[in-house]
Design an enzyme around this catalytic site. Structure first.
Site, PDB file in Angstrom:
ATOM      1  N   PHE A 157      -2.946   0.406  -7.514  1.00 59.30           N
ATOM      2  CA  PHE A 157      -3.071   1.359  -6.403  1.00 59.30           C
ATOM      3  C   PHE A 157      -3.105   2.780  -6.976  1.00 59.30           C
ATOM      4  CE2 PHE A 157      -1.683   3.832  -2.724  1.00 59.30           C
ATOM      5  CZ  PHE A 157      -2.499   3.303  -1.743  1.00 59.30           C
TER       6      PHE A 157
ATOM      7  N   ASP B 181       6.126  -2.492  -7.905  1.00 64.88           N
ATOM      8  CA  ASP B 181       5.751  -1.925  -6.618  1.00 64.88           C
ATOM      9  C   ASP B 181       5.578  -3.093  -5.637  1.00 64.88           C
ATOM     10  OD1 ASP B 181       4.511  -0.814  -4.375  1.00 64.88           O
ATOM     11  OD2 ASP B 181       3.499   0.728  -5.561  1.00 64.88           O
TER      12      ASP B 181
ATOM     13  N   TYR C 152       5.951   1.391   5.967  1.00 68.33           N
ATOM     14  CA  TYR C 152       5.059   1.370   7.142  1.00 68.33           C
ATOM     15  C   TYR C 152       4.075   0.214   7.156  1.00 68.33           C
ATOM     16  CZ  TYR C 152       2.298   4.060   3.720  1.00 68.33           C
ATOM     17  OH  TYR C 152       1.659   4.479   2.588  1.00 68.33           O
ATOM     18  N   LYS C 153       4.139  -0.659   6.144  1.00 67.62           N
ATOM     19  CA  LYS C 153       3.221  -1.807   6.124  1.00 67.62           C
ATOM     20  C   LYS C 153       3.888  -2.981   6.852  1.00 67.62           C
ATOM     21  CE  LYS C 153       0.693   0.058   2.255  1.00 67.62           C
ATOM     22  NZ  LYS C 153       0.760   0.348   0.814  1.00 67.62           N
TER      23      LYS C 153
ATOM     24  N   ARG D 283     -11.246  -6.055   3.762  1.00 63.85           N
ATOM     25  CA  ARG D 283      -9.893  -6.577   3.553  1.00 63.85           C
ATOM     26  C   ARG D 283      -9.271  -6.951   4.896  1.00 63.85           C
ATOM     27  NH1 ARG D 283      -4.923  -2.986   1.199  1.00 63.85           N
ATOM     28  NH2 ARG D 283      -5.244  -1.999   3.219  1.00 63.85           N
TER      29      ARG D 283
HETATM   30  C1  LIG Z   1       0.591   1.602   0.332  1.00 57.65           C
HETATM   31  C2  LIG Z   1       0.929   1.739  -1.093  1.00 57.65           C
HETATM   32  C3  LIG Z   1       1.527   2.895  -1.586  1.00 57.65           C
HETATM   33  C4  LIG Z   1       1.754   4.050  -0.650  1.00 57.65           C
HETATM   34  O1  LIG Z   1       2.321   5.166  -1.210  1.00 57.65           O
HETATM   35  P1  LIG Z   1       2.678   6.403  -0.259  1.00 57.65           P
HETATM   36  O2  LIG Z   1       3.487   7.269  -1.107  1.00 57.65           O
HETATM   37  O3  LIG Z   1       3.401   5.847   0.941  1.00 57.65           O
HETATM   38  O4  LIG Z   1       1.406   7.012   0.203  1.00 57.65           O
HETATM   39  C5  LIG Z   1       1.872   2.939  -2.924  1.00 57.65           C
HETATM   40  N1  LIG Z   1       1.630   1.892  -3.741  1.00 57.65           N
HETATM   41  C6  LIG Z   1       1.037   0.765  -3.287  1.00 57.65           C
HETATM   42  C7  LIG Z   1       0.794  -0.375  -4.215  1.00 57.65           C
HETATM   43  C8  LIG Z   1       0.653   0.666  -1.962  1.00 57.65           C
HETATM   44  O5  LIG Z   1       0.052  -0.435  -1.524  1.00 57.65           O
END
Ligand SMILES: *Cc1c(COP(=O)(O)O)cnc(C)c1O
Length: 407
Positions: free
Chosen positions: A125, A194, A219-220, A366
């Site tokens: 990511f 992560d 938030y997911k 997705r």
């Molecule tokens: C959604 C996501 C993030 C989000 O990071 P934010 O700081 O909330 O924007 C980070 N890493 C991964 C792997 C994600 O899927």
């Protein structure tokens, strides 16, 4: 039996089916993007309204003590802990995933003097990779990226930290957390996982695999609302002596002594930086309570059943699409990704039919399967729409090609 009939049978036997009623889902929408922004629990608005009117409106500043605001970050973290196989005092809800990555990468580097390499994989990511780059620009780290098949060879004596995302955001492919954690430790490195696409969808056993650090998103699948606070995990054995660089007053041992000198709080609280977002934590807590009530094992069983059934429906209706995700549900998280040269337009055409998935550049459609609120009928219907959008060619309409800022 048609897949539509089969969906009815599966829904009737689904012990998680009653949980759908606990969420607000607009009529006519099949929401396959809960891995990007989780749906709204019905209780959230009510609890937020109460906290705003009573705790803020009437309690004012005294609510930091009387309403438990001061301990809230640790309390919500403790509720996330069982979902990731951690002890309650090892998890805190604070800041964003990006900021927590920064704090923990820096803390890990400080624990491995003489080593500077942070190892990750290309295509991780973006924010994860950018955070390493930011520390590199500060002269604190060296970023090394190795394809997943090459990670073990890349683990040499210069590696301070192996940092990976458990479920890949684009493909859904899973890493073997236990094996990679062991290999990193054997090489003298620490590990940061992560869990943004894992928490609330599949079981994780941070203690069991011996992980050092982890972060994840609120938030997911945790349904904490847009921009919800994230969480951070530090294994108890690292609490003493852990030095994170964002030494704000909320991570101080005694913030209300207003000392000129920083002294870290004992334990996980030192990961806090500034004043916690109480309203954000309030909404997150509602989502976490609901997801924790269902439990990771039941969520995972349903998530696998949903994605397997979706593929079965797609085969039945017919859809010429290349599956990017692992075909075996053992090897993937709670999503299916498909490659299509016009994936963006395809996604827009589906949204026009009420099937909300997302597009991930450059050519991936997705679809996320949040197990807490989706039904097997949703799978059959979504697969039918996808098949029809492809066979009718309606994705080729001009309006479906214009990209918005957020995809
Ligand atoms: C959604 C996501 C993030 C989000 O990071 P934010 O700081 O909330 O924007 C980070 N890493 C991964 C792997 C994600 O899927």
């Amino acid at each position: 039996m048609s897949v539509l009939d089969k969906a009815r049978v599966l829904d009737a036997a689904d012990e998680l089916a009653p949980f759908r009623e606990r969420f607000t889902l607009p009529a006519g929408v099949i929401y396959l993007d809960g891995n990007s922004l989780g749906a709204l629990p019905k209780r959230t608005a009510e609890v937020l309204a109460r906290v705003v009117a009573r705790e803020w409106g009437e309690g004012l500043i005294s609510s930091w003590n009387s309403a438990g605001w001061f301990e809230m970050a640790a309390r919500v973290g403790g509720k996330i802990a069982p979902l990731v196989g951690a002890a309650p005092h090892e998890v805190i809800a604070c800041d964003s995933t990006s900021v927590n990555l920064f704090k923990l990468i820096a803390a890990a580097l400080a624990m491995r003097p003489g080593r500077r390499v942070v190892l990750s994989e290309p295509g991780n990511f973006p924010t994860d990779l950018y955070m390493i780059a930011g520390l590199e620009a500060q002269g604190l780290a060296t970023r090394r990226l190795a394809e997943r098949e090459r990670l073990l060879e890349a683990l040499d004596k210069d590696v301070a930290l192996l940092m990976l995302t458990h479920v890949h955001y684009k493909t859904g492919a899973l890493h073997d957390m236990a094996a990679l954690t062991r290999a990193a430790h054997d090489a003298g490195a620490l590990v940061l996982w992560d869990l943004s696409h894992s928490t609330g969808a599949l079981p994780v056993d941070l203690r069991g695999v011996g992980a050092d650090f982890a972060v994840g998103c609120g938030y997911k699948y945790l349904c904490g609302g847009p921009g919800a606070p994230a969480f951070a995990f530090v294994a108890e054995r690292h609490h003493e002596g852990l030095a994170q660089p964002l030494t704000g007053w909320f991570g101080h041992a005694a913030p209300f002594e207003f000392s000129d000198d920083y002294a870290p709080a004992p334990g996980i609280n030192r990961l806090q930086c500034g004043t916690p977002p109480v309203l954000g934590l309030t909404a997150l807590e509602v989502g976490v309570d609901l997801i924790a009530e269902i439990g990771a094992a039941r969520l995972y069983a349903k998530s696998r059943a949903l994605s397997e059934f979706f593929l079965e429906c797609l085969a039945e209706f017919g859809a010429p699409l290349e599956l990017v995700s692992p075909a075996d549900s053992d090897q993937r998280g709670s999503q299916l990704s498909f490659r299509h040269s016009h994936a963006y337009a395809l996604c827009q055409a589906l949204i026009a039919r009420g099937v909300i998935g997302d597009f991930r550049a450059s050519d991936v459609l997705r679809l996320g399967f949040a197990p807490a609120y989706l039904s097997f009928a949703d799978m059959a219907e979504a697969a039918r729409h996808l098949s029809e959008v492809l066979s009718s060619g309606e994705w080729q309409r001009a309006g479906f090609r214009t990209r918005a800022a957020v995809t």
